[in-house]
Design a protein around this motif. Structure first.
Motif, PDB file in Angstrom:
ATOM      1  N   SER A  40       1.040  -1.391  -0.003  1.00 43.59           N
ATOM      2  CA  SER A  40      -0.143  -0.323  -0.103  1.00 43.59           C
ATOM      3  C   SER A  40       1.031   1.093   0.396  1.00 43.59           C
ATOM      4  N   SER A  41       2.043   1.037   0.461  1.00 42.87           N
ATOM      5  CA  SER A  41       3.031   2.136   0.779  1.00 42.87           C
ATOM      6  C   SER A  41       3.595   2.627  -0.615  1.00 42.87           C
ATOM      7  N   GLY A  42       3.680   2.119  -1.228  1.00 41.20           N
ATOM      8  CA  GLY A  42       4.983   1.854  -2.768  1.00 41.20           C
ATOM      9  C   GLY A  42       7.068   1.217  -1.968  1.00 41.20           C
ATOM     10  N   ARG A  43       6.914   1.182  -0.511  1.00 40.64           N
ATOM     11  CA  ARG A  43       8.179   1.383  -0.032  1.00 40.64           C
ATOM     12  C   ARG A  43       8.554  -0.005  -0.006  1.00 40.64           C
ATOM     13  N   ASP A  44       9.888  -0.055  -0.311  1.00 36.17           N
ATOM     14  CA  ASP A  44      10.262  -1.339   0.240  1.00 36.17           C
ATOM     15  C   ASP A  44      11.435  -1.192   1.023  1.00 36.17           C
ATOM     16  N   PRO A  45      11.383  -1.526   2.160  1.00 41.99           N
ATOM     17  CA  PRO A  45      12.299  -1.791   3.231  1.00 41.99           C
ATOM     18  C   PRO A  45      12.592  -2.406   3.400  1.00 41.99           C
ATOM     19  N   ASP A  46      14.637  -3.184   3.624  1.00 45.09           N
ATOM     20  CA  ASP A  46      14.940  -4.077   3.057  1.00 45.09           C
ATOM     21  C   ASP A  46      14.898  -4.848   5.354  1.00 45.09           C
ATOM     22  N   TYR A  47      14.587  -6.039   4.867  1.00 46.30           N
ATOM     23  CA  TYR A  47      14.322  -6.238   6.471  1.00 46.30           C
ATOM     24  C   TYR A  47      15.560  -7.439   6.489  1.00 46.30           C
ATOM     25  N   HIS A  48      15.710  -7.069   7.931  1.00 47.91           N
ATOM     26  CA  HIS A  48      16.363  -8.216   8.309  1.00 47.91           C
ATOM     27  C   HIS A  48      16.107  -9.100   9.831  1.00 47.91           C
ATOM     28  N   VAL A  49      16.031 -10.334  10.108  1.00 51.23           N
ATOM     29  CA  VAL A  49      15.482 -11.139  11.531  1.00 51.23           C
ATOM     30  C   VAL A  49      16.981 -11.790  12.028  1.00 51.23           C
ATOM     31  N   ILE A  50      16.446 -11.121  13.515  1.00 53.77           N
ATOM     32  CA  ILE A  50      17.208 -10.977  14.798  1.00 53.77           C
ATOM     33  C   ILE A  50      16.956 -12.072  15.361  1.00 53.77           C
ATOM     34  N   PRO A  51      17.568 -13.087  15.985  1.00 54.53           N
ATOM     35  CA  PRO A  51      17.324 -14.062  16.819  1.00 54.53           C
ATOM     36  C   PRO A  51      17.780 -13.887  17.706  1.00 54.53           C
ATOM     37  N   THR A  52      16.864 -13.793  18.893  1.00 56.41           N
ATOM     38  CA  THR A  52      16.945 -13.442  19.766  1.00 56.41           C
ATOM     39  C   THR A  52      16.828 -14.261  21.136  1.00 56.41           C
ATOM     40  N   LEU A  53      16.733 -14.144  22.559  1.00 54.44           N
ATOM     41  CA  LEU A  53      16.669 -14.898  23.726  1.00 54.44           C
ATOM     42  C   LEU A  53      17.055 -16.660  23.726  1.00 54.44           C
ATOM     43  N   TYR A  54      18.513 -16.645  22.954  1.00 50.76           N
ATOM     44  CA  TYR A  54      19.143 -18.004  22.059  1.00 50.76           C
ATOM     45  C   TYR A  54      19.102 -18.781  23.329  1.00 50.76           C
ATOM     46  N   ASP A  55      18.911 -19.726  23.689  1.00 48.40           N
ATOM     47  CA  ASP A  55      19.763 -20.702  24.722  1.00 48.40           C
ATOM     48  C   ASP A  55      20.314 -21.920  24.349  1.00 48.40           C
ATOM     49  N   ALA A  56      21.224 -22.102  24.300  1.00 51.76           N
ATOM     50  CA  ALA A  56      22.260 -23.296  23.372  1.00 51.76           C
ATOM     51  C   ALA A  56      22.028 -24.276  23.995  1.00 51.76           C
ATOM     52  N   ARG A  57      21.639 -24.109  25.189  1.00 53.00           N
ATOM     53  CA  ARG A  57      21.334 -25.746  26.613  1.00 53.00           C
ATOM     54  C   ARG A  57      20.029 -26.086  25.818  1.00 53.00           C
ATOM     55  N   THR A  58      19.005 -25.228  25.618  1.00 52.03           N
ATOM     56  CA  THR A  58      17.410 -26.461  25.111  1.00 52.03           C
ATOM     57  C   THR A  58      17.411 -26.484  24.029  1.00 52.03           C
ATOM     58  N   HIS A  59      17.181 -27.849  23.802  1.00 45.93           N
ATOM     59  CA  HIS A  59      16.749 -28.389  22.533  1.00 45.93           C
ATOM     60  C   HIS A  59      15.660 -27.525  21.762  1.00 45.93           C
ATOM     61  N   ALA A  60      14.412 -26.870  22.654  1.00 49.33           N
ATOM     62  CA  ALA A  60      13.796 -25.678  21.994  1.00 49.33           C
ATOM     63  C   ALA A  60      14.145 -25.230  21.158  1.00 49.33           C
ATOM     64  N   SER A  61      15.179 -23.971  22.163  1.00 46.35           N
ATOM     65  CA  SER A  61      15.917 -23.235  21.191  1.00 46.35           C
ATOM     66  C   SER A  61      16.839 -23.508  20.043  1.00 46.35           C
ATOM     67  N   ARG A  62      17.471 -24.420  20.285  1.00 45.00           N
ATOM     68  CA  ARG A  62      18.244 -25.139  19.302  1.00 45.00           C
ATOM     69  C   ARG A  62      17.800 -25.171  17.518  1.00 45.00           C
ATOM     70  N   SER A  63      16.673 -25.993  18.129  1.00 44.73           N
ATOM     71  CA  SER A  63      15.405 -26.771  16.948  1.00 44.73           C
ATOM     72  C   SER A  63      15.307 -25.250  16.365  1.00 44.73           C
ATOM     73  N   ALA A  64      14.716 -24.311  17.408  1.00 46.38           N
ATOM     74  CA  ALA A  64      13.539 -22.799  16.617  1.00 46.38           C
ATOM     75  C   ALA A  64      15.164 -21.980  15.463  1.00 46.38           C
ATOM     76  N   MET A  65      16.236 -22.364  16.155  1.00 44.99           N
ATOM     77  CA  MET A  65      16.819 -21.598  15.393  1.00 44.99           C
ATOM     78  C   MET A  65      16.975 -22.303  14.256  1.00 44.99           C
ATOM     79  N   GLN A  66      16.657 -23.572  14.156  1.00 44.21           N
ATOM     80  CA  GLN A  66      17.433 -24.797  12.740  1.00 44.21           C
ATOM     81  C   GLN A  66      16.465 -23.490  11.565  1.00 44.21           C
ATOM     82  N   GLN A  67      15.234 -23.630  12.892  1.00 41.92           N
ATOM     83  CA  GLN A  67      13.794 -23.935  11.218  1.00 41.92           C
ATOM     84  C   GLN A  67      14.285 -22.749  11.232  1.00 41.92           C
ATOM     85  N   LEU A  68      14.634 -21.706  11.853  1.00 41.46           N
ATOM     86  CA  LEU A  68      14.525 -19.740  11.436  1.00 41.46           C
ATOM     87  C   LEU A  68      15.661 -20.060  10.204  1.00 41.46           C
ATOM     88  N   ARG A  69      16.562 -20.041  10.587  1.00 38.27           N
ATOM     89  CA  ARG A  69      17.195 -20.351   9.059  1.00 38.27           C
ATOM     90  C   ARG A  69      17.455 -21.070   7.640  1.00 38.27           C
TER      91      ARG A  69
END
Ligand SMILES: Nc1ncnc2c1ncn2[C@@H]1O[C@H](COP(=O)(O)OP(=O)(O)OP(=O)(O)O)[C@@H](O)[C@H]1O
Ligand SMILES: [Mg+2]
Length: 256
Positions: free
Chosen positions: A168-197
């Protein structure tokens, strides 16, 4: 003046923390930086101990205020904040879809363009007039996304919103997804990160932000992450993210 929006319709994913951290880094790098608090809950304004009863963003919308006059300096050199007012919560009801109201912030920022080099817009976690204003005013959108399953669904919703506003605005901004609150010790966080990537590839920043209680402490003390404890994991990750985003911006400008 370069304007970035930090947005996600999902709450509590690290938007305000990211604005404070990156804002502190831009200001320390010598850029005259303005942070705009678009959330009626005023978390960013509280972060910097600003008075939400003072004239702020609400007065830009209702009284044609000037951003250069409404912005308040912080105790950090080069760092100002345009505070939120609780009355912002009534904007949608007051103005709804009235013509032109989606560009109030963009016009206000254009009028203040000689005052600031960098503007970061901290959005509330819902789609309304304020988020529409932010997306219309910015050339780059950062979407902090918590590395957990429900937050990934929130990201899909945010991307749909972005596409709709772009149409609707005709603008086309770039975007970046920033993974936050990442906890490498938990399976849930690692698997969400994998899906995200897997799903969002290049749009996901290489540098993620880990869970670090010091970031919570920094916010309680009212200090941007890098100025709080630069050597800590969370602050160091924000420094790496800052370097990555600045490099991406420089690259985009080179080819545009
Ligand atoms: N990487 C992190 N590690 C630990 N705590 C964090 C981290 N990032 C943010 N927090 C904490 O999580 C809470 C929510 O963060 P924040 O306010 O930045 O999220 P938000 O997306 O702006 O929320 P809202 O949608 O309500 O505006 C805060 O207490 C903050 O201090
Ligand atoms: Mg917030």
């Amino acid at each position: 003046m370069r304007v970035w929006t930090i947005a996600n319709q999902k709450g509590g994913v690290g938007k305000t923390t990211t604005v404070a951290a990156l804002g502190g880094l831009f200001a320390a790098a010598g850029e005259r930086t303005l942070l705009v608090d678009l959330d009626p809950h005023a978390s960013l304004s509280h972060y910097f101990r600003l008075d939400e009863e003072q004239p702020g963003l609400y007065h830009l919308f209702t009284e044609c205020g000037q951003i250069a006059q409404l912005a308040q300096p912080t105790q950090y050199p080069n760092l100002s904040v345009l505070a939120a007012n609780p009355a912002l919560a009534t904007l949608d009801r007051q103005f709804g879809t009235r013509n032109g109201m989606g560009r109030v912030l963009q016009k206000g920022l254009q009028a203040a363009a000689v005052e600031f080099d960098r503007v970061l817009l901290d959005c509330p976690p819902l789609l309304g007039l304020l988020m529409v204003n932010a997306l219309a005013a910015s050339e780059r959108v950062l979407i902090p996304t918590q590395t957990e399953f429900l937050a990934l669904r929130g990201l899909e919703r945010m991307l749909q919103t972005l596409a709709m506003i772009q149409r609707s605005s005709g603008r086309d901004p770039d975007y970046h997804v920033i993974p936050t609150l990442y906890d490498a010790r938990t399976h849930a966080s690692r698997s969400a990160m994998q899906q995200l990537r897997e799903r969002h590839g290049e749009q996901v920043t290489r540098n993620e932000i880990p869970v670090d209680t010091q970031l919570r402490e920094a916010s309680r003390a009212g200090v941007p992450a890098a100025q709080w404890q630069p050597s800590r994991r969370g602050a160091a990750s924000y420094q790496l993210l800052f370097d990555e985003l600045c490099a991406a911006e420089a690259m985009a400008e080179l080819v545009s």
